[in-house]
Design a protein around this motif. Structure first.
Motif, PDB file in Angstrom:
ATOM      1  N   UNK A 158       0.822  -1.205   0.000  1.00  0.00           N
ATOM      2  CA  UNK A 158       0.000   0.000   0.000  1.00  0.00           C
ATOM      3  C   UNK A 158       0.860   1.261   0.000  1.00  0.00           C
ATOM      4  N   UNK A 159       2.000   1.206   0.701  1.00  0.00           N
ATOM      5  CA  UNK A 159       2.848   2.390   0.803  1.00  0.00           C
ATOM      6  C   UNK A 159       4.083   2.324  -0.090  1.00  0.00           C
ATOM      7  N   UNK A 160       4.297   1.194  -0.774  1.00  0.00           N
ATOM      8  CA  UNK A 160       5.466   1.068  -1.649  1.00  0.00           C
ATOM      9  C   UNK A 160       5.116   1.191  -3.126  1.00  0.00           C
ATOM     10  N   UNK A 161       3.871   0.870  -3.498  1.00  0.00           N
ATOM     11  CA  UNK A 161       3.469   0.879  -4.906  1.00  0.00           C
ATOM     12  C   UNK A 161       2.257   1.790  -5.081  1.00  0.00           C
ATOM     13  N   UNK A 162       2.375   2.889  -5.822  1.00  0.00           N
ATOM     14  CA  UNK A 162       1.278   3.857  -5.942  1.00  0.00           C
ATOM     15  C   UNK A 162      -0.001   3.283  -6.524  1.00  0.00           C
ATOM     16  N   UNK A 163       0.098   2.323  -7.449  1.00  0.00           N
ATOM     17  CA  UNK A 163      -1.102   1.800  -8.102  1.00  0.00           C
ATOM     18  C   UNK A 163      -1.782   0.702  -7.289  1.00  0.00           C
ATOM     19  N   UNK A 164      -1.189   0.328  -6.153  1.00  0.00           N
ATOM     20  CA  UNK A 164      -1.746  -0.720  -5.297  1.00  0.00           C
ATOM     21  C   UNK A 164      -2.522  -0.063  -4.162  1.00  0.00           C
ATOM     22  N   UNK A 165      -3.736  -0.553  -3.900  1.00  0.00           N
ATOM     23  CA  UNK A 165      -4.563   0.013  -2.835  1.00  0.00           C
ATOM     24  C   UNK A 165      -5.151  -1.094  -1.975  1.00  0.00           C
ATOM     25  N   UNK A 166      -5.069  -0.894  -0.666  1.00  0.00           N
ATOM     26  CA  UNK A 166      -5.654  -1.833   0.281  1.00  0.00           C
ATOM     27  C   UNK A 166      -6.172  -1.053   1.480  1.00  0.00           C
ATOM     28  N   UNK A 167      -7.446  -1.228   1.791  1.00  0.00           N
ATOM     29  CA  UNK A 167      -8.062  -0.554   2.935  1.00  0.00           C
ATOM     30  C   UNK A 167      -8.344  -1.563   4.030  1.00  0.00           C
ATOM     31  N   UNK A 168      -7.870  -1.271   5.227  1.00  0.00           N
ATOM     32  CA  UNK A 168      -8.204  -2.115   6.374  1.00  0.00           C
ATOM     33  C   UNK A 168      -9.625  -1.780   6.817  1.00  0.00           C
ATOM     34  N   UNK A 169     -10.479  -2.809   6.906  1.00  0.00           N
ATOM     35  CA  UNK A 169     -11.899  -2.599   7.161  1.00  0.00           C
ATOM     36  C   UNK A 169     -12.244  -2.790   8.646  1.00  0.00           C
ATOM     37  N   UNK A 170     -13.396  -2.278   9.052  1.00  0.00           N
ATOM     38  CA  UNK A 170     -13.928  -2.510  10.389  1.00  0.00           C
ATOM     39  C   UNK A 170     -15.445  -2.519  10.308  1.00  0.00           C
ATOM     40  N   UNK A 171     -16.068  -3.400  11.106  1.00  0.00           N
ATOM     41  CA  UNK A 171     -17.517  -3.529  11.046  1.00  0.00           C
ATOM     42  C   UNK A 171     -18.006  -4.130   9.756  1.00  0.00           C
ATOM     43  N   UNK A 172     -17.168  -4.928   9.106  1.00  0.00           N
ATOM     44  CA  UNK A 172     -17.483  -5.448   7.769  1.00  0.00           C
ATOM     45  C   UNK A 172     -17.467  -6.970   7.727  1.00  0.00           C
ATOM     46  N   UNK A 173     -17.780  -7.613   8.862  1.00  0.00           N
ATOM     47  CA  UNK A 173     -17.819  -9.069   8.963  1.00  0.00           C
ATOM     48  C   UNK A 173     -16.479  -9.670   8.534  1.00  0.00           C
ATOM     49  N   UNK A 174     -16.499 -10.557   7.514  1.00  0.00           N
ATOM     50  CA  UNK A 174     -15.278 -11.250   7.125  1.00  0.00           C
ATOM     51  C   UNK A 174     -14.183 -10.346   6.616  1.00  0.00           C
ATOM     52  N   UNK A 175     -14.553  -9.208   6.000  1.00  0.00           N
ATOM     53  CA  UNK A 175     -13.546  -8.293   5.452  1.00  0.00           C
ATOM     54  C   UNK A 175     -12.691  -7.656   6.547  1.00  0.00           C
ATOM     55  N   UNK A 176     -13.131  -7.723   7.816  1.00  0.00           N
ATOM     56  CA  UNK A 176     -12.290  -7.264   8.919  1.00  0.00           C
ATOM     57  C   UNK A 176     -11.067  -8.153   9.086  1.00  0.00           C
ATOM     58  N   UNK A 363       1.763 -23.150   5.222  1.00  0.00           N
ATOM     59  CA  UNK A 363       0.437 -23.027   5.828  1.00  0.00           C
ATOM     60  C   UNK A 363       0.401 -21.790   6.708  1.00  0.00           C
ATOM     61  N   UNK A 364      -0.798 -21.261   6.842  1.00  0.00           N
ATOM     62  CA  UNK A 364      -1.026 -20.065   7.645  1.00  0.00           C
ATOM     63  C   UNK A 364      -2.306 -20.273   8.436  1.00  0.00           C
ATOM     64  N   UNK A 365      -2.278 -19.923   9.710  1.00  0.00           N
ATOM     65  CA  UNK A 365      -3.486 -19.970  10.527  1.00  0.00           C
ATOM     66  C   UNK A 365      -3.659 -18.623  11.206  1.00  0.00           C
ATOM     67  N   UNK A 366      -4.884 -18.096  11.112  1.00  0.00           N
ATOM     68  CA  UNK A 366      -5.173 -16.765  11.657  1.00  0.00           C
ATOM     69  C   UNK A 366      -6.413 -16.832  12.523  1.00  0.00           C
ATOM     70  N   UNK A 367      -6.321 -16.265  13.722  1.00  0.00           N
ATOM     71  CA  UNK A 367      -7.466 -16.134  14.604  1.00  0.00           C
ATOM     72  C   UNK A 367      -7.751 -14.652  14.777  1.00  0.00           C
ATOM     73  N   UNK A 368      -9.007 -14.268  14.568  1.00  0.00           N
ATOM     74  CA  UNK A 368      -9.363 -12.854  14.646  1.00  0.00           C
ATOM     75  C   UNK A 368     -10.576 -12.612  15.522  1.00  0.00           C
ATOM     76  N   UNK A 369     -10.622 -11.430  16.131  1.00  0.00           N
ATOM     77  CA  UNK A 369     -11.781 -10.955  16.901  1.00  0.00           C
ATOM     78  C   UNK A 369     -12.118  -9.562  16.407  1.00  0.00           C
ATOM     79  N   UNK A 370     -13.309  -9.382  15.837  1.00  0.00           N
ATOM     80  CA  UNK A 370     -13.716  -8.082  15.312  1.00  0.00           C
ATOM     81  C   UNK A 370     -15.068  -7.698  15.909  1.00  0.00           C
ATOM     82  N   UNK A 371     -15.169  -6.465  16.368  1.00  0.00           N
ATOM     83  CA  UNK A 371     -16.417  -6.001  16.968  1.00  0.00           C
ATOM     84  C   UNK A 371     -17.460  -5.689  15.897  1.00  0.00           C
ATOM     85  N   UNK A 372     -18.705  -6.107  16.186  1.00  0.00           N
ATOM     86  CA  UNK A 372     -19.847  -5.750  15.346  1.00  0.00           C
ATOM     87  C   UNK A 372     -20.506  -4.495  15.929  1.00  0.00           C
ATOM     88  N   UNK A 373     -21.608  -4.092  15.331  1.00  0.00           N
ATOM     89  CA  UNK A 373     -22.335  -2.916  15.823  1.00  0.00           C
ATOM     90  C   UNK A 373     -22.875  -3.188  17.227  1.00  0.00           C
TER      91      UNK A 373
END
Length: 865
Positions: A158-176, A363-373
């Motif tokens: 996101x900060x090294x390539x101008x044409x690349x864009x990535x937004x960190x989401x919140x309140x967006x279910x799986x996209x968080x 392999x990669x394993x990720x555990x996440x906790x994201x707040x809903x409304x």
């Protein structure tokens, strides 16, 4: 808001003036500091024959030249112990230190297939990224991670390539839990990702909420640890004719490390400067990362390189932005908590002189906790005896991602042959905590297994190529085929997560209703493809590339695409490049078969929404056609210009028209005259679905990169100005007879604005990198362009241009120990605020390019043994 806008923006525009002035001074006035050294010599083959047009580059810079008709070169470098890198198509690369010498000759040996390197965008072995017919960015990950505070691949790019864009989401279910990312403002699923040149599987997640990638699937780049990566190549051009489906916007090729006999250990930690919290904490969102990388030699030229990586990220909270609680939508608004562990490997073993077997994966394993409304105390969906003060549901995730590739590569009768098989798997398992099922009453459980989905992909691939040195000035012939299978599944959660026990109250787990047996899906498809790719140096100045590809999908039929690319060297300093191509993207299995009932919030009020799949009763009743492939027309034209030693300029314009773009429609209500009765039978308030709703989208853009490298006093200064500009136009809406006149619902203004926001008008990156002896410093300014999004009142929320300032200091105590300290967004700049109850995310800001966590301060310790 207008007052805040004027107050915040003026200093940033004022700041830009001295920045541009500084850049001009550096480019044109600082030569007086230079202490340059001239080196000359000859480049020849093993027989002593001169190699005409060989590339001679000062390592670590963009300063270079090419050999003349006699194989001779002359280059002015920054200092007497510089390292020269010499390359020529079909020959092994040579690196050599000058060691004070003023004359260096090079004799290049013929490259075998075991030592050759292919740059993405060209199947010509050892074609440099600087002389391809389309723009290719090559990002050295070790260099970037040393000078940036970001710890995952998405944020690094996101900060090294101008044409690349990535937004960190919140309140967006799986996209968080999986950050959507894209190139040149197109969808996350319109960029193809490769690892070591092999197709990477996508995530099983389809993005339903958030401000980026709505209705799209994409590849989870953060599942690949940055510590395992040697470099990332970004082809900024349509390439479906070369690589197949998804490569409409371009291709990202991740090249894994091959180093041996060296242990690399990195420890990183950072925190955000806290603001807009309900408590008095000064910092939050602790991030830390530890990784190890080591390689072993196998036989004479083989290796095994292994990386272990652990990354942790805590919650941030930026919810305290309103004066009245009645305007508050979420008590917890910020980054989710993430725990991520990965192990990756890369291996090659020679078999005789002409063949090698290879394998890579991990392999990669990720555990996440994201707040809903938030469900407040007086909310109809709360049970006060369980939560007297209301509750903030936590959407948890367990994401398992694994992949393995194996193949054999070698030379057979002068043909380079590469046969491989790659398997990838992604599983997304949801849970809900700190919640309840209102319909169950006071005895409701508070923790639920909500089910999830998974995607498996298997790719068998054959590539064959041969380079003819004596045909014209060099002809590369490549052809091959691919067979790919995919399987997508949805699995149900436990009964309490989706069931309604009392029709007078809402059912299912609050925050994220689980998947029911009615949602369960098990679908698959296959496709076969074949390609031909011809690349010819017609003359020493003129390169032409012609590619064609045929693919047949079991679920929608066949497609044929082509590409023509050219590069013409007008002078040694100036070249013109361009391409035209057609492309396609097959709808993902998730877009075709995903279905679910979930809770959405409109003006802060909960509404049950049915997302119906392409074969559902709802879509059949409305006459919604089967999803078909998106098709594209791409064109690009650019120049590369090196006016003097140490300065390079590239300017590339592009045009991308995507027809029949797949999107997620707006939500039809149960009071609609056509669909209302059906929705009431299903006891849902609204319904939406995937369809080829947009007749076309047209994206026009410009990439500009100006790089300058020079000695300055006793050190060396590198300056880069990189910018991306976009203009997107949305075509008319493709609707069906039963929904004629409802185009504003079918694809309403909010959805149109989300698509437009995926192509930010601009991102400009100005970087100064100064190094002297063991010390280096990086100062960077990033200007994010204006974004406009429609809120739930269908009024525009404007996020005006902002400038982020980053600073990193690095010191190498020894060749084996280095320490970096620094900050991202050190001036603590935030986007403009909006009313939380009206935004998509429920906070004062929708997720936009620069993020909304404020300043981030970090340190990094690097050890090498």
């Amino acid at each position: 808001m207008n007052i805040a806008y004027l107050t915040n923006v003026t200093p940033h525009y004022t700041l830009m003036k001295p920045l541009y002035s500084t850049l001009l001074l550096l480019f044109f006035s600082c030569y007086c500091y230079a202490q340059s050294v001239k080196v000359t010599g000859k480049v020849s083959d093993e027989k002593g024959e001169p190699l005409i047009g060989a590339s001679v580059l000062e390592k670590g810079t963009n300063n270079g030249t090419v050999t003349d008709g006699n194989g001779m070169y002359s280059l002015t470098v920054g200092y007497s112990n510089a390292t020269l890198v010499v390359t020529y198509v079909g020959y092994n690369k040579i690196e050599r230190d000058m060691n004070g010498g003023a004359n260096l000759d090079f004799a290049l040996s013929d490259a075998t297939v075991l030592s050759q390197v292919t740059v993405v965008g060209s199947r010509n072995l050892n074609r440099s990224s600087t002389d391809t017919p389309a723009p290719v960015d090559v990002i050295d990950i070790r260099e970037v991670t040393t000078k940036q505070g970001q710890l995952d691949v998405n944020q690094l790019l996101q900060f090294a390539a101008p044409s690349f864009n990535s937004n960190r989401q919140t309140g967006s279910d799986g996209a968080d839990h999986v950050d959507p990312a894209s190139l040149r403002g197109l969808g996350p699923d319109q960029t193809l990702v490769l690892i070591n040149g092999k197709r990477r599987h996508q995530s099983s997640l389809v993005n339903l909420f958030g401000s980026r990638g709505r209705g799209n699937t994409g590849t989870d780049l953060n599942a690949i640890p940055a510590a395992a990566i040697e470099r990332i190549e970004i082809l900024r051009d349509g390439a479906a004719a070369q690589y197949g489906s998804d490569a409409i916007a371009g291709v990202i090729n991740i090249v894994l490390k091959e180093s041996t006999d060296q242990l690399l250990v990195n420890a990183n930690a950072g925190v955000f400067k806290a603001k807009y919290r309900f408590d008095d904490k000064s910092f939050d969102g602790l991030n830390y990362n530890v990784n190890l990388n080591y390689g072993w030699k196998i036989a004479k030229k083989g290796f095994l390189n292994v990386t272990a990586d652990y990354n942790s990220r805590n919650h941030t909270n930026r919810a305290n932005t309103v004066d009245s609680l009645s305007d508050l939508a979420r008590r917890q608004y910020g980054d989710p908590e993430i725990r991520n562990a990965a192990v990756y490997y890369n291996a090659k073993i020679p078999i005789g002189n002409n063949f090698q077997v290879y394998s890579f994966g991990g392999f990669n394993e990720r555990h996440g906790d994201a707040y809903a409304w938030t469900r407040f105390a007086d909310d109809d969906r709360n049970i006060p005896s369980i939560y007297p003060n209301g509750f903030d549901p936590l959407i948890t995730s367990k994401i398992k991602d694994r992949s393995v590739a194996a193949g054999i590569r070698g030379v057979w009768k002068s043909w380079d042959v590469d046969l491989s098989n790659t398997y990838g798997f992604n599983k997304f398992h949801f849970g809900v905590e700190n919640s309840l099922n209102t319909s169950f009453g006071e005895l409701s459980q508070t923790k639920f297994d909500a089910g999830g989905f998974q995607l498996g992909q298997n790719v068998t691939n054959l590539n064959v190529s041969r380079y003819y040195k004596t045909v014209m000035q060099g002809l590369n012939v490549a052809f091959g085929g691919e067979f790919r299978t995919e399987r997508y599944k949805i699995f149900a959660g436990e009964r309490a997560s989706y069931y309604n026990y009392n029709s007078e109250f809402p059912g299912g787990s609050q925050g994220f209703p689980g998947y029911s047996p009615a949602d369960v899906t098990n679908r698959s498809r296959s496709n076969v493809g074949a390609y031909v790719d011809l690349e010819a140096d017609v003359t020493k100045q003129f390169l032409i590339d012609l590619a064609g590809r045929f693919e047949h999908y079991s679920d929608f039929g066949s497609t044929v695409n082509g590409k023509l690319g050219m590069r013409y060297k007008i002078t040694d300093a100036l070249a013109l490049r361009g391409s035209v191509s057609t492309g396609f993207r097959a709808p993902s299995l998730a877009q075709k078969y995903f279905n679910s009932t979930f809770t959405n919030f409109v003006n802060g009020q909960p509404v049950e929404v049915l997302l119906a799949n392409n074969n559902s009763a709802v879509t059949r009743a409305l006459g919604i056609p089967q999803l078909k492939q998106e098709t594209s027309r791409n064109a690009s034209l650019g120049i590369t210009f090196t006016p003097t030693s140490g300065i390079s300029v590239t300017v590339d314009g592009y045009y991308v028209k995507v027809k029949d773009r797949v999107v997620l429609t707006g939500q039809f209500s149960d009071d609609d005259e056509d669909i209302g009765a059906l929705l009431k039978e299903l006891r849902v308030g609204k319904a939406q679905f995937f369809t080829n709703a947009l007749e076309y989208t047209t994206t026009k853009g410009l990439d500009v990169i100006i790089a300058h490298n020079m000695p300055l006093s006793v050190g060396r200064l590198s300056t880069t100005l990189a910018a991306n500009f976009n203009w997107m136009e949305l075509g008319p809406v493709n609707t069906v007879p039963k929904l004629a006149g409802k185009e504003d619902i079918y694809f309403d203004e909010r959805e149109r604005r989300f698509v437009l926001a995926s192509a930010p008008p601009s991102k400009i990156n100005l970087t100064f990198d100064y190094s002297v002896s063991k010390f280096s410093a990086m100062l960077r300014f990033i200007r994010f362009g204006e974004i406009k999004l429609a809120n739930w009142d269908y009024m525009l929320d404007t996020y005006s241009p902002k400038i982020q300032t980053d600073l990193t200091l690095n010191y190498k105590f020894t060749k084996n120990v280095s320490l970096s300290i620094g900050g991202s967004n050190i001036l603590n700049v935030y986007p403009d605020m909006s009313l939380p109850a009206l935004t998509e995310s429920g906070g004062a800001w929708d997720p936009v390019q620069m993020g909304n966590n404020g300043a981030f301060f970090f340190t990094r310790l690097g050890l090498r043994f």
